[in-house]
Design a protein around this motif. Structure first.
Motif, PDB file in Angstrom:
ATOM      1  N   PHE A   1       0.709  -1.368   0.376  1.00 25.05           N
ATOM      2  CA  PHE A   1       0.092   0.159  -0.229  1.00 25.05           C
ATOM      3  C   PHE A   1       0.799   1.461  -0.162  1.00 25.05           C
ATOM      4  CE2 PHE A   1      -2.086   3.120   2.715  1.00 25.05           C
ATOM      5  CZ  PHE A   1      -2.787   3.714   1.806  1.00 25.05           C
ATOM      6  N   VAL A   2       1.238   1.728  -0.958  1.00 25.15           N
ATOM      7  CA  VAL A   2       1.641   3.023  -1.102  1.00 25.15           C
ATOM      8  C   VAL A   2       0.480   5.240  -0.819  1.00 25.15           C
ATOM      9  CG1 VAL A   2       2.325   4.520  -2.295  1.00 25.15           C
ATOM     10  CG2 VAL A   2       3.290   2.201  -2.296  1.00 25.15           C
ATOM     11  N   GLN A   3       0.175   5.080   0.085  1.00 25.20           N
ATOM     12  CA  GLN A   3      -0.825   5.758   0.910  1.00 25.20           C
ATOM     13  C   GLN A   3      -0.789   7.153  -0.963  1.00 25.20           C
ATOM     14  OE1 GLN A   3       0.275   8.748   3.586  1.00 25.20           O
ATOM     15  NE2 GLN A   3      -2.075   8.228   4.228  1.00 25.20           N
ATOM     16  N   ARG A   4      -1.728   7.217  -0.988  1.00 20.73           N
ATOM     17  CA  ARG A   4      -2.098   8.402  -2.074  1.00 20.73           C
ATOM     18  C   ARG A   4      -0.660   8.309  -3.716  1.00 20.73           C
ATOM     19  NH1 ARG A   4      -2.006  11.762   2.555  1.00 20.73           N
ATOM     20  NH2 ARG A   4      -3.917  12.902   2.703  1.00 20.73           N
ATOM     21  N   ALA A   5      -0.940   6.730  -4.259  1.00 21.96           N
ATOM     22  CA  ALA A   5       0.040   6.786  -4.821  1.00 21.96           C
ATOM     23  C   ALA A   5      -0.394   7.216  -6.644  1.00 21.96           C
ATOM     24  CB  ALA A   5       0.051   5.089  -5.092  1.00 21.96           C
ATOM     25  N   ARG A   6      -1.064   7.644  -6.586  1.00 21.89           N
ATOM     26  CA  ARG A   6      -1.619   7.891  -7.837  1.00 21.89           C
ATOM     27  C   ARG A   6      -1.720   9.860  -7.792  1.00 21.89           C
ATOM     28  NH1 ARG A   6      -6.191   6.806  -8.148  1.00 21.89           N
ATOM     29  NH2 ARG A   6      -6.962   5.607  -6.514  1.00 21.89           N
ATOM     30  N   GLY A   7      -1.460  10.409  -6.556  1.00 21.01           N
ATOM     31  CA  GLY A   7      -1.937  11.574  -6.570  1.00 21.01           C
ATOM     32  C   GLY A   7      -3.157  11.476  -5.998  1.00 21.01           C
ATOM     33  N   ASP A   8      -3.134  12.680  -4.644  1.00 17.39           N
ATOM     34  CA  ASP A   8      -4.593  12.877  -4.082  1.00 17.39           C
ATOM     35  C   ASP A   8      -4.901  14.751  -4.458  1.00 17.39           C
ATOM     36  OD1 ASP A   8      -6.881  13.435  -2.920  1.00 17.39           O
ATOM     37  OD2 ASP A   8      -5.639  12.102  -1.260  1.00 17.39           O
ATOM     38  N   TYR A   9      -5.500  14.856  -5.576  1.00 16.28           N
ATOM     39  CA  TYR A   9      -4.641  16.446  -5.924  1.00 16.28           C
ATOM     40  C   TYR A   9      -6.751  17.318  -4.957  1.00 16.28           C
ATOM     41  CZ  TYR A   9      -1.535  14.719  -9.256  1.00 16.28           C
ATOM     42  OH  TYR A   9      -0.422  14.144  -8.882  1.00 16.28           O
ATOM     43  N   ILE A  10      -7.045  17.782  -4.397  1.00 17.11           N
ATOM     44  CA  ILE A  10      -7.932  18.636  -3.262  1.00 17.11           C
ATOM     45  C   ILE A  10      -7.950  20.392  -3.871  1.00 17.11           C
ATOM     46  CG2 ILE A  10      -9.690  19.058  -1.308  1.00 17.11           C
ATOM     47  CD1 ILE A  10      -7.904  16.567  -0.117  1.00 17.11           C
TER      48      ILE A  10
ATOM     49  N   GLN B   1      -2.500  -3.338  20.326  1.00 18.59           N
ATOM     50  CA  GLN B   1      -1.127  -3.641  19.222  1.00 18.59           C
ATOM     51  C   GLN B   1      -0.432  -1.935  18.349  1.00 18.59           C
ATOM     52  OE1 GLN B   1       0.353  -6.440  18.627  1.00 18.59           O
ATOM     53  NE2 GLN B   1      -1.556  -7.216  19.951  1.00 18.59           N
ATOM     54  N   VAL B   2       0.255  -1.395  18.395  1.00 25.17           N
ATOM     55  CA  VAL B   2       0.930  -0.710  17.413  1.00 25.17           C
ATOM     56  C   VAL B   2       0.143  -0.675  15.913  1.00 25.17           C
ATOM     57  CG1 VAL B   2       2.347   1.058  16.476  1.00 25.17           C
ATOM     58  CG2 VAL B   2       2.442  -0.421  18.811  1.00 25.17           C
ATOM     59  N   TYR B   3      -1.215  -0.458  15.663  1.00 22.90           N
ATOM     60  CA  TYR B   3      -1.182  -1.213  13.898  1.00 22.90           C
ATOM     61  C   TYR B   3      -1.028  -1.190  12.791  1.00 22.90           C
ATOM     62  CZ  TYR B   3      -3.876   2.695  14.137  1.00 22.90           C
ATOM     63  OH  TYR B   3      -4.537   4.707  14.460  1.00 22.90           O
ATOM     64  N   GLN B   4      -0.271  -2.366  11.647  1.00 13.33           N
ATOM     65  CA  GLN B   4       0.843  -2.043  11.138  1.00 13.33           C
ATOM     66  C   GLN B   4       0.228  -1.080  10.272  1.00 13.33           C
ATOM     67  OE1 GLN B   4       2.281  -5.873   9.648  1.00 13.33           O
ATOM     68  NE2 GLN B   4       2.724  -6.879  11.939  1.00 13.33           N
ATOM     69  N   ASN B   5      -0.402  -0.582   9.647  1.00  8.34           N
ATOM     70  CA  ASN B   5      -0.664   0.153   8.495  1.00  8.34           C
ATOM     71  C   ASN B   5       0.168   1.394   8.894  1.00  8.34           C
ATOM     72  OD1 ASN B   5      -3.198  -0.811   9.671  1.00  8.34           O
ATOM     73  ND2 ASN B   5      -4.064   0.488   8.346  1.00  8.34           N
ATOM     74  N   LEU B   6       0.614   2.163  10.199  1.00  6.15           N
ATOM     75  CA  LEU B   6       1.083   2.988  10.511  1.00  6.15           C
ATOM     76  C   LEU B   6       2.933   2.706  10.397  1.00  6.15           C
ATOM     77  CD1 LEU B   6       0.453   3.470  13.996  1.00  6.15           C
ATOM     78  CD2 LEU B   6      -0.533   4.519  12.349  1.00  6.15           C
ATOM     79  N   GLY B   7       2.709   1.062   9.921  1.00  5.48           N
ATOM     80  CA  GLY B   7       4.389   1.239   9.729  1.00  5.48           C
ATOM     81  C   GLY B   7       4.624   1.279   7.620  1.00  5.48           C
ATOM     82  N   THR B   8       3.226   0.295   7.586  1.00  2.79           N
ATOM     83  CA  THR B   8       3.061   0.436   5.998  1.00  2.79           C
ATOM     84  C   THR B   8       2.811   1.821   5.071  1.00  2.79           C
ATOM     85  OG1 THR B   8       1.515  -1.065   6.066  1.00  2.79           O
ATOM     86  CG2 THR B   8       1.039  -0.412   4.369  1.00  2.79           C
TER      87      THR B   8
END
Length: 865
Positions: free
Chosen positions: A288-297, A414-421
């Motif tokens: 998972f790459v956050q905003r892998a395609r670009g997030d334009y607001i 737990q420290v949920y793994q999304n934070l590391g992803t």
């Protein structure tokens, strides 16, 4: 989970819903369905059977459940887009990006009719808007299997085997437009084998081995946008629309977990001791790459058509799978000590060790970027996670009708793994903030937007320049709970209980950008004032600080050390507190009637709720990263009042009659639950980086205490020398010295650039719940062993419109990240003083942002033997 017996028992069941049974929800009325609801076919069929394999020795149980749902999906909130006449006006305008307009027309249909007083302004021309009718296909097919086996080796030894499987095939409908709906596949398996051994009547032991596997795939179709290497997510706040696929796609996840559990129970005199070990090995790979395609607001449709850099433009470039592999160890000992026949003391201690995921340890690769002011290295796990607990149960007097219970405990999360992803080092990906590096630039999309070009890390200077994430040493969140309750049985059938529950959450994850300081703070003297009424020109000319002056402030506190990008990290700085007082009156099942009346008053306070943007109703980041105290407020999870009334009535009619009377006229059951609950809190935001720290996610508004709390207002610039000026024009910024509200009667005033937002977090209450669910059941006992049951289940029986962000009859959360949900709490859109600010069409209009949770009916047929 059931077990078989020496007799064969089972059941077959079917649940059915369709459009003809349900009322039309408001979300479909917005899409043009007035007289008949769109397709909705939801069924659940299945059955189970259990019985002996070897009599008194081996037993089995099997259950199968199939739930297919086919329906029409529509936009989650109101979307207003140009009408056909508006498109014709846009086609004739000069100076706008024809490429961007063409793409808008390709993906977004024109509104069928104009909505009164709905316009957006493009180059000084009003464009008529109308509500967009959006519907698309959706389905979800769920197969669930459960298989159990029990084998009695001897009087002292038993073997239990369990297997569960779940398969889901569906379409993700999170995108606003059906053209971007995506297929989803999820698979899950759980298998366990347990051995139970009885050493003596006082000593028993359980040994369990378990394995779980979960695989999920969220792919993305090949969408294209001319000039861009990937189709981005384009949000136009004034229209309430997001063009593009689900912002979290593509992604995938595969996890395998191995578990060993050992539990020993020992009764020794007045003590019942339990002790054990739980060891887990997790092998996980996720992409998972956050905003892998670009997030334009874009705050305005006009800015998109002019192809100016949007107010928020972020993309993570590069990418690499995140390895969530780790070991966990849990040890516990617990003692139930019966001090007296009417007093029991519970004492327990638990120790936990959870390693840092392998993917998070890759931060060591970026240790080359470490400097004394910002040390970077492999995050270390904590080894001091001890969790004590103590409890007391006391029955005063001799009648056994009163119970007093109290307890205190500490528990780790737990420290949920999304934070590391989303926090891999720059050797794998980095985040580009174009709204900072190319603010107000022209030809943004025409020049390729933010391109997916990951620069190689060849030296410490490059590593620092590209560092956009950071993982601190592990500090696991934990909660401290304490409770006190009194319960009393009276009049034989009734039980009254009053209890208090308190808890405190510590080290909750807080999304921070540690190298971004605010240029405008309450303490700084450099603030552009905001007026409710326009001051005299002489007063305006006397103001000393201009917008241009504030823009000279370097908000990057680590720029001198070479860190050029915005760094995002999840620090364990969050806190929460909860206090609840609950009262409950229960009538036990007697003479065919059982009832429960419960009321809870509670107050939940925190400073961070949704650190990973699971909702836009409360901000995921603070307004000022160097001043977290103003974030402490009523939690988005706070529900101040909640009352439920639940009942079961099994009619006594003809219980002693003949078969015909008992089964045709009797055997009716009426059940139901009424729920009334205070609404959730929301945070009104400006959608503007008011304090110039490079982030607008948490910037709130300016509060007019005497204003109408259901109104919000945009602002216009006040300019030295009079006339008009635009904050997007460089030459005008030296003349902008303040702001004036468009509507002085509004409570929430947009905080223009350079002004200080003084509003608190979560200050606006959203609608609550007022819901009736009632079920009607009829049972026919064919024989002593065989029975058929018919049931009509009604949800929101009175069809009361409930525009709540959650569900009216469950505690489950709904993800709220749509443009219309954002607009619900957006104060306005900043415009130049030459024209009014763009009106927010859906501010505090939950009826335009949420579904109404209309009445649904379900038919049930069940056969048991």
């Amino acid at each position: 989970m059931k077990s078989g017996s020496n007799a064969f028992h089972g059941a077959a069941f079917g649940y059915h819903q369709n459009r003809n049974l349900n009322a039309i929800d408001e979300q479909f009325k917005r899409a043009g369905f007035r007289n008949k609801a769109p397709r909705f076919d939801s069924n659940r069929i299945g059955g189970n059977i259990g019985g002996p394999i070897l009599r008194d020795k081996a037993f089995f149980f099997f259950n199968y459940d199939y739930s297919p749902t086919g329906q029409a999906s529509t936009a989650k909130g109101a979307i207003f887009v140009p009408t056909a006449d508006g498109i014709r006006i846009l086609d004739g305008l000069q100076g706008i990006s024809k490429a961007n307009l063409d793409q808008f027309k390709r993906w977004v249909p024109a509104a069928a009719t104009a909505t009164a007083n709905r316009f957006t302004s493009v180059r000084g021309v009003q464009i008529p808007l109308g509500a967009l009718s959006v519907t698309g296909p959706s389905f979800e097919n769920i197969h669930s299997y459960t298989a159990n086996g029990d084998y009695n080796l001897s009087e002292r030894d038993q073997i239990r085997v369990r297997y569960l499987h779940r398969r889901i095939d569906s379409i993700d409908t999170a995108a606003d437009l059906p053209a971007f709906f995506s297929p989803v596949q999820e698979r899950a398996h759980l298998a366990s084998v347990s051995h139970f051994h009885t050493f003596s009547p006082r000593v028993t032991n359980e040994l369990r081995l378990a394995y779980t596997r979960r695989v999920a795939d969220f792919p993305l179709d090949a969408y294209s946008y001319p000039g861009l290497d990937a189709f981005p997510n384009l949000t136009m706040a004034d229209l309430g629309i997001n063009i593009g696929p689900n912002q979290n796609f593509p992604q995938s996840d595969a996890a395998n977990s191995f578990q060993l559990i050992e539990n020993l129970s020992w009764i020794k005199g007045a003590h019942t001791l339990k002790m054990g070990y739980d060891g887990r090995k997790l092998n996980r790979s996720s992409f998972f790459v956050q905003r892998a395609r670009g997030d334009y607001i874009y705050q305005t449709f006009e800015r998109f058509l002019n192809d100016i850099t949007p107010e928020f433009a972020q993309r993570s470039v590069g990418g690499f799978p995140f390895a969530g592999n780790l070991l966990s160890h849990y040890l516990y000992i617990n003692d139930d000590w019966k001090i007296k026949p009417n007093v029991t003391l519970n004492l327990g201690l638990r120790y936990e060790f959870v390693d840092v995921p392998a993917g998070a340890k890759l931060q060591r690769l970026n240790s080359v970027a470490s400097v004394p002011q910002f040390p970077i290295g492999e995050p270390l796990p904590t080894k001091r996670d001890f969790a004590p607990r103590v409890g007391l149960a006391w029955s005063p007097g001799n009648d056994g009708r009163t119970s007093v219970r109290a307890g205190f405990g500490l528990g780790y999360d737990q420290v949920y793994q999304n934070l590391g992803t989303v926090s891999l080092p720059p050797q794998f990906f980095s985040t580009v903030d174009a709204h900072i590096t190319r603010a107000n630039g022209s030809n943004f999309l025409g020049a390729g937007g933010v391109q997916n070009i990951a620069a190689p890390v060849t030296d410490p200077a490059t590593a620092r320049r590209l560092t956009s994430s950071y993982i601190p040493d592990q500090t696991r969140p934990y909660s401290i709970q304490w409770t006190l309750g009194v319960q009393r049985v009276f009049a034989q059938d009734y039980t009254a209980e009053v209890r208090y529950l308190g808890s405190r959450g510590i080290h909750l994850p807080f999304q921070i950008q540690p190298n971004r300081a605010a240029a405008v703070t309450a303490a700084s003297g450099s603030v552009l004032p905001t007026y409710l009424q326009r001051p005299s020109q002489g007063e305006v000319d006397g103001l000393r600080t201009s917008l241009a002056d504030l823009l000279t402030f370097n908000t990057n506190t680590l720029a001198a050390q070479g860190f050029a990008s915005t760094i995002t990290a999840f620090y364990p700085l969050g806190n929460s507190s909860y206090h609840g007082l609950a009262a409950q009156l229960t009538r036990r099942f007697s003479r065919g009637l059982q009832m429960n009346l419960a009321y809870t008053w509670s107050h939940n306070i925190d400073d961070s709720t949704a650190a990973l943007n699971s909702t836009v109703l409360t901000p995921r980041r603070p307004q000022d990263f160097f001043n977290l105290r103003p974030e402490r407020a009523d939690s988005a999870l706070d529900r101040r009042h909640r009352m439920t009334i639940a009942w079961i009535y099994d009619t006594p009619w003809f219980k002693d009659g003949n078969w015909m009377k008992k089964n045709l006229l009797g055997n009716w059951t009426f059940t139901g639950i009424y729920t009334a609950e205070t609404g959730a809190w929301g945070t009104v935001r400006s959608g503007v980086d008011s304090n110039f720290n490079g982030d607008n996610a948490g910037d709130r508004t300016i509060v007019n205490p005497s204003g109408n709390p259901l109104l919000a207002s945009g602002v216009r610039a006040l300019c030295r020398g009079g006339g008009t000026c635009d904050p997007a024009v460089g030459a005008d910024r030296a003349r902008i010295v303040g702001w004036v509200a468009d509507d002085p009667n509004a409570r929430y005033i947009l905080a223009g650039q350079g002004s200080f937002p003084n509003a608190g977090r979560n200050t606006l209450r959203l609608p609550g719940i007022n819901n009736f669910d009632v079920n009607f059941g009829k049972r026919i006992s064919v024989t002593e062993r065989h029975a058929v049951e018919f049931r009509l289940e009604t949800y929101n029986l009175l069809n009361n419109s409930q525009y709540t962000p959650g569900f009216p009859n469950t505690a489950a959360a709904r993800s709220r990240t749509t443009a219309s949900a954002t607009n619900l709490l957006l104060a306005g859109t900043q415009g130049a003083s030459s024209r009014p600010s763009v009106a927010n069409a859906v501010f505090m209009r939950p009826d335009l942002a949420f579904q109404s949770n209309s009445r649904t009916l379900q038919l049930v047929l069940r056969y048991t033997f």
